[in-house]
Design a protein around this motif. Structure first.
Motif, mmCIF file in Angstrom:
data_model
loop_
_atom_site.group_PDB
_atom_site.id
_atom_site.type_symbol
_atom_site.label_atom_id
_atom_site.label_comp_id
_atom_site.label_asym_id
_atom_site.label_seq_id
_atom_site.Cartn_x
_atom_site.Cartn_y
_atom_site.Cartn_z
ATOM 1 N N TYR A 179 -37.263 75.749 -10.274
ATOM 2 C CA TYR A 179 -36.858 75.293 -8.943
ATOM 3 C C TYR A 179 -35.757 74.231 -9.045
ATOM 4 O O TYR A 179 -34.836 74.195 -8.212
ATOM 5 C CB TYR A 179 -38.071 74.754 -8.185
ATOM 6 N N ALA A 180 -35.840 73.374 -10.060
ATOM 7 C CA ALA A 180 -34.784 72.379 -10.272
ATOM 8 C C ALA A 180 -33.461 73.071 -10.596
ATOM 9 O O ALA A 180 -32.394 72.650 -10.116
ATOM 10 C CB ALA A 180 -35.179 71.418 -11.394
ATOM 11 N N GLU A 181 -33.523 74.116 -11.393
ATOM 12 C CA GLU A 181 -32.302 74.852 -11.734
ATOM 13 C C GLU A 181 -31.734 75.576 -10.514
ATOM 14 O O GLU A 181 -30.513 75.602 -10.306
ATOM 15 C CB GLU A 181 -32.582 75.847 -12.859
ATOM 16 N N ILE A 182 -32.601 76.145 -9.697
ATOM 17 C CA ILE A 182 -32.147 76.777 -8.457
ATOM 18 C C ILE A 182 -31.466 75.743 -7.564
ATOM 19 O O ILE A 182 -30.403 75.997 -6.978
ATOM 20 C CB ILE A 182 -33.329 77.455 -7.736
ATOM 21 N N LEU A 183 -32.051 74.559 -7.464
ATOM 22 C CA LEU A 183 -31.431 73.483 -6.685
ATOM 23 C C LEU A 183 -30.085 73.074 -7.273
ATOM 24 O O LEU A 183 -29.135 72.798 -6.538
ATOM 25 C CB LEU A 183 -32.367 72.270 -6.631
ATOM 26 N N ARG A 184 -29.994 73.029 -8.594
ATOM 27 C CA ARG A 184 -28.724 72.670 -9.239
ATOM 28 C C ARG A 184 -27.649 73.680 -8.883
ATOM 29 O O ARG A 184 -26.523 73.320 -8.498
ATOM 30 C CB ARG A 184 -28.893 72.594 -10.751
ATOM 31 N N GLN A 185 -27.971 74.968 -9.015
ATOM 32 C CA GLN A 185 -26.976 75.998 -8.724
ATOM 33 C C GLN A 185 -26.582 75.977 -7.249
ATOM 34 O O GLN A 185 -25.397 76.132 -6.910
ATOM 35 C CB GLN A 185 -27.530 77.365 -9.108
ATOM 36 N N TRP A 186 -27.546 75.782 -6.388
ATOM 37 C CA TRP A 186 -27.291 75.754 -4.950
ATOM 38 C C TRP A 186 -26.420 74.571 -4.556
ATOM 39 O O TRP A 186 -25.521 74.687 -3.713
ATOM 40 C CB TRP A 186 -28.633 75.699 -4.218
ATOM 41 N N SER A 187 -26.647 73.420 -5.171
ATOM 42 C CA SER A 187 -25.963 72.194 -4.751
ATOM 43 C C SER A 187 -24.593 72.017 -5.383
ATOM 44 O O SER A 187 -23.749 71.289 -4.840
ATOM 45 C CB SER A 187 -26.833 70.974 -5.086
ATOM 46 N N THR A 188 -24.326 72.666 -6.524
ATOM 47 C CA THR A 188 -23.046 72.489 -7.206
ATOM 48 C C THR A 188 -21.916 73.115 -6.386
ATOM 49 O O THR A 188 -21.937 74.311 -6.094
ATOM 50 C CB THR A 188 -23.082 73.112 -8.612
ATOM 51 N N PHE A 189 -20.962 72.294 -6.012
ATOM 52 C CA PHE A 189 -19.811 72.715 -5.202
ATOM 53 C C PHE A 189 -20.218 73.302 -3.855
ATOM 54 O O PHE A 189 -19.504 74.141 -3.300
ATOM 55 C CB PHE A 189 -18.944 73.725 -5.971
ATOM 56 N N HIS A 190 -21.379 72.894 -3.337
ATOM 57 C CA HIS A 190 -21.778 73.386 -2.020
ATOM 58 C C HIS A 190 -20.736 72.893 -1.006
ATOM 59 O O HIS A 190 -20.573 71.679 -0.813
ATOM 60 C CB HIS A 190 -23.161 72.862 -1.651
ATOM 61 N N PRO A 191 -20.032 73.785 -0.330
ATOM 62 C CA PRO A 191 -18.908 73.345 0.513
ATOM 63 C C PRO A 191 -19.318 72.473 1.692
ATOM 64 O O PRO A 191 -18.549 71.605 2.118
ATOM 65 C CB PRO A 191 -18.296 74.670 0.984
ATOM 66 N N GLU A 192 -20.530 72.693 2.218
ATOM 67 C CA GLU A 192 -20.949 71.925 3.382
ATOM 68 C C GLU A 192 -21.359 70.511 3.020
ATOM 69 O O GLU A 192 -21.301 69.602 3.859
ATOM 70 C CB GLU A 192 -22.106 72.646 4.085
ATOM 71 N N PHE A 193 -21.758 70.293 1.751
ATOM 72 C CA PHE A 193 -22.302 68.997 1.359
ATOM 73 C C PHE A 193 -21.464 68.311 0.279
ATOM 74 O O PHE A 193 -21.968 67.514 -0.493
ATOM 75 C CB PHE A 193 -23.744 69.179 0.882
ATOM 76 N N ALA A 194 -20.179 68.632 0.239
ATOM 77 C CA ALA A 194 -19.289 68.026 -0.750
ATOM 78 C C ALA A 194 -18.858 66.617 -0.347
ATOM 79 O O ALA A 194 -18.490 65.815 -1.200
ATOM 80 C CB ALA A 194 -18.055 68.906 -0.957
ATOM 81 N N TYR A 195 -18.891 66.315 0.957
ATOM 82 C CA TYR A 195 -18.460 64.996 1.448
ATOM 83 C C TYR A 195 -19.508 64.471 2.428
ATOM 84 O O TYR A 195 -19.270 64.399 3.635
ATOM 85 C CB TYR A 195 -17.076 65.092 2.094
ATOM 86 N N LEU A 196 -20.644 64.110 1.885
ATOM 87 C CA LEU A 196 -21.736 63.564 2.682
ATOM 88 C C LEU A 196 -21.421 62.128 3.089
ATOM 89 O O LEU A 196 -20.503 61.509 2.541
ATOM 90 C CB LEU A 196 -23.030 63.621 1.877
ATOM 91 N N PRO A 197 -22.193 61.551 4.018
ATOM 92 C CA PRO A 197 -21.986 60.131 4.335
ATOM 93 C C PRO A 197 -22.120 59.229 3.117
ATOM 94 O O PRO A 197 -21.460 58.189 3.025
ATOM 95 C CB PRO A 197 -23.077 59.846 5.372
ATOM 96 N N ARG A 198 -22.976 59.619 2.172
ATOM 97 C CA ARG A 198 -23.196 58.807 0.962
ATOM 98 C C ARG A 198 -23.822 59.712 -0.098
ATOM 99 O O ARG A 198 -24.219 60.849 0.173
ATOM 100 C CB ARG A 198 -24.120 57.618 1.295
#
Length: 581
Positions: free
Chosen positions: A145-164
């Motif tokens: 599940y951690a690896e799935i989260l890693r793949q999902w989050s890497t270069f995720h276009p919607e979350f590349a520029y979060l508030p912090r």
């Protein structure tokens, strides 16, 4: 462990080429520092007091021996012969030259590693339990599940520029060893009444300027919907998190402002639109990823080794190490072993290049070529045959990696502090060394038992001081000296809590006496074999406060600062310290 496919490798290789061009343009003057800063941070490169620091991602703390040898190579060729393991299960190199960073990233890419998303307002390294896959109390192995989260989050276009910046931790066992309660999102695997696997989800935890224990937003999210539920949390935060004030931009501030009920309502409303959509996990996908984490070729072995018991009886040092540094394993005849990076006189979390090579050798010889980094700044060989424990202990001892202090006072968590960091108000490493020198008596440490002492050089709390049984944090004072605030009663794990501040701050030379007085109260007030944290919970903070401040604590002017790693501050120190990396 997970192995890159052609897409993973291509992404990392192309990022190295892109970054190499960016560095050349910076060195030629085509890019200004302001223009270059976001580009280098996207690759984990920070500007610190004396040099650049490069932070390398170690996904959920899992390393191969080949990757550890690459760290040793980087330490020798590009740094000053060592690296520093952090509370994010990453490694940092503190003496890096800008012009050499593309070559470092290319070397890392050759062993399936990078610095992507170790900085910036994005989803950072996913962290997890260092005993994942081998712990006897495990409900489900969290690594897939951690690896799935890693793949999902890497270069995720919607979350590349979060508030912090945004941090996620996942635990798969009955006991939380991943500090999920002080993360932006914490996931804990559970089974419902029907025996189905899901996750209890916490949100809005964190330390730093506003330390908060995360709130439960959902008591059971079926594993199939883990990604979509997290995505809905992220979308609400991304839309409504503050961007006008970086000190109030973390998700914990939004959750506190809205209240957990309203935040939950908004997340559930968003989730209703995407639940069951493309982000829904399937049995096939989880199985595909889980195959990377299949158990190694364990040998059938007796659960008890008579020769091991005999050696323990004959060798107290080995017996102490077995008690503190060896953990149970779900497979009979095996154990998980912690290599302590907290030898007295060494900065907590630091490892030399020679030690890295030896650790890689030990991983190959004793643990199927794998090892793990812990968020408490130690290393783990997770699959050691009990019949190999004596040999491993001897080898680890020869290389300064077998200090029997895991969980004890000298097993401190410690950030680099103002010796390196531009944000720190006070130095952490020298104080950690001074405290270790004061209390480095094996019988005393074992007698007082488990105490977590966590230390940070500033309010950013990279050393997790707020959840230390004893927490120390550097504070800003107008006189320009180094001052520390002390808290007690913090904890992580299943009974996570934020420590309570004792009172006014102390200077550097007073701190060992402060710790001594805290321990005096504990030894006076504890019940038989009662751990420190239980005594604090039973009697409260006041008895400690009264005794610590009962009489003035004289500064020990005889302390030779050169023995504790003090460095002269460069002329630009104040200016850089107040800059933002």
């Amino acid at each position: 462990m997970y192995k890159y496919d052609v897409y993973d490798q291509q992404i990392v290789n192309e990022r190295v080429a892109q970054y190499r061009d960016q560095v050349q343009r910076r060195l030629s003057g085509e890019l200004t520092e302001d223009e270059f800063r976001p580009l280098r941070l996207q690759n984990g490169l920070y500007m610190q007091i004396h040099a650049y620091m490069l932070r390398i991602a170690v996904p959920y703390g899992l390393l191969s021996s080949k990757q550890m040898r690459m760290f040793a190579h980087i330490a020798r060729k590009y740094d000053r012969g060592y690296g520093h393991f952090t509370t994010r299960q990453n490694i940092q190199f503190n003496w890096i030259k800008l012009e050499e960073t593309p070559d470092i990233l290319a070397d890392l890419a050759s062993v399936e590693m990078h610095g992507i998303q170790t900085s910036g307002n994005c989803i950072r390294n996913i962290t997890s339990d260092e005993f994942a896959g081998v712990a006897p109390d495990e409900i489900v192995d969290p690594r897939p599940y951690a690896e799935i989260l890693r793949q999902w989050s890497t270069f995720h276009p919607e979350f590349a520029y979060l508030p912090r910046k945004f941090k996620i931790a996942i635990s798969g066992a009955a006991e939380d060893r991943a500090a999920i309660a002080v993360h932006d999102i914490g996931l804990s695997a559970i089974r419902n009444a029907q025996g189905e696997i899901g996750f209890r989800v916490l949100v809005g935890g964190g330390t730093a300027r506003t330390p908060i224990i995360g709130s439960e937003i959902c008591d059971f999210v079926p594993w199939q919907h883990m990604l979509t539920y997290i995505e809905s949390i992220m979308r609400v935060y991304n839309q409504y998190g503050r961007r006008d004030n970086m000190y109030k931009s973390r998700i914990k501030i939004l959750v506190k402002a809205l209240g957990i009920e309203e935040f939950r309502r908004q997340v559930e409303a968003d989730w209703a639109d995407i639940k069951g959509g493309p982000g829904t996990l399937t049995v096939e996908e989880v199985k595909r990823v889980a195959e990377y984490f299949a158990p190694p070729g364990y040998e059938v072995s007796a659960e008890k080794d008579p020769a091991l018991d005999l050696f323990k009886e004959q060798n107290k040092a080995f017996a102490d190490w077995m008690q503190r540094n060896v953990r149970p394993h779900k497979m009979p005849g095996y154990a998980a072993v912690l290599l302590s990076l907290k030898k007295t006189g060494v900065a907590p979390g630091d490892v030399t290049a020679d030690q890295m090579d030896r650790i890689a050798d030990m991983a190959d010889r004793y643990s199927f070529g794998e090892l793990r980094a812990t968020h408490k700044q130690n290393l783990v060989l997770a699959d050691v045959k009990q019949s190999d424990l004596v040999s491993l202990w001897k080898e680890a001892s020869a290389h300064g990696l077998a200090t029997p202090n895991i969980g004890l006072l000298t097993d401190m968590i410690c950030c680099p502090g103002a010796d390196f960091c531009t944000l720190a108000f006070a130095r952490s490493i020298p104080l950690a060394k001074m405290i270790s020198d004061r209390f480095d008596r094996a019988d005393f440490l074992h007698d007082i038992g488990e105490i977590e002492l966590n230390m940070s050089g500033c309010v950013n709390a990279c050393g997790h001081n707020h959840v230390g049984h004893i927490g120390i944090i550097g504070v800003d004072k107008k006189d320009g000296g180094e001052w520390y605030q002390v808290s007690i009663g913090g904890a992580q794990g299943n009974q996570a809590a934020i420590g309570k501040i004792l009172g006014p701050s102390f200077n550097f030379q007073q701190m060992p006496e402060v710790i001594d007085r805290i321990l005096q109260v504990y030894l006076r007030e504890r019940l038989e074999e009662e751990p420190f944290i239980d005594t604090v919970r039973r009697i409260g903070v006041e008895p400690f406060k009264e005794w610590v401040y009962a009489t003035p604590i004289e500064a020990d002017d005889s302390v030779d600062k050169t023995n504790y790693g003090f460095m002269e501050k460069p002329d630009h120190y104040t200016v850089q310290r107040k800059s933002r990396l």
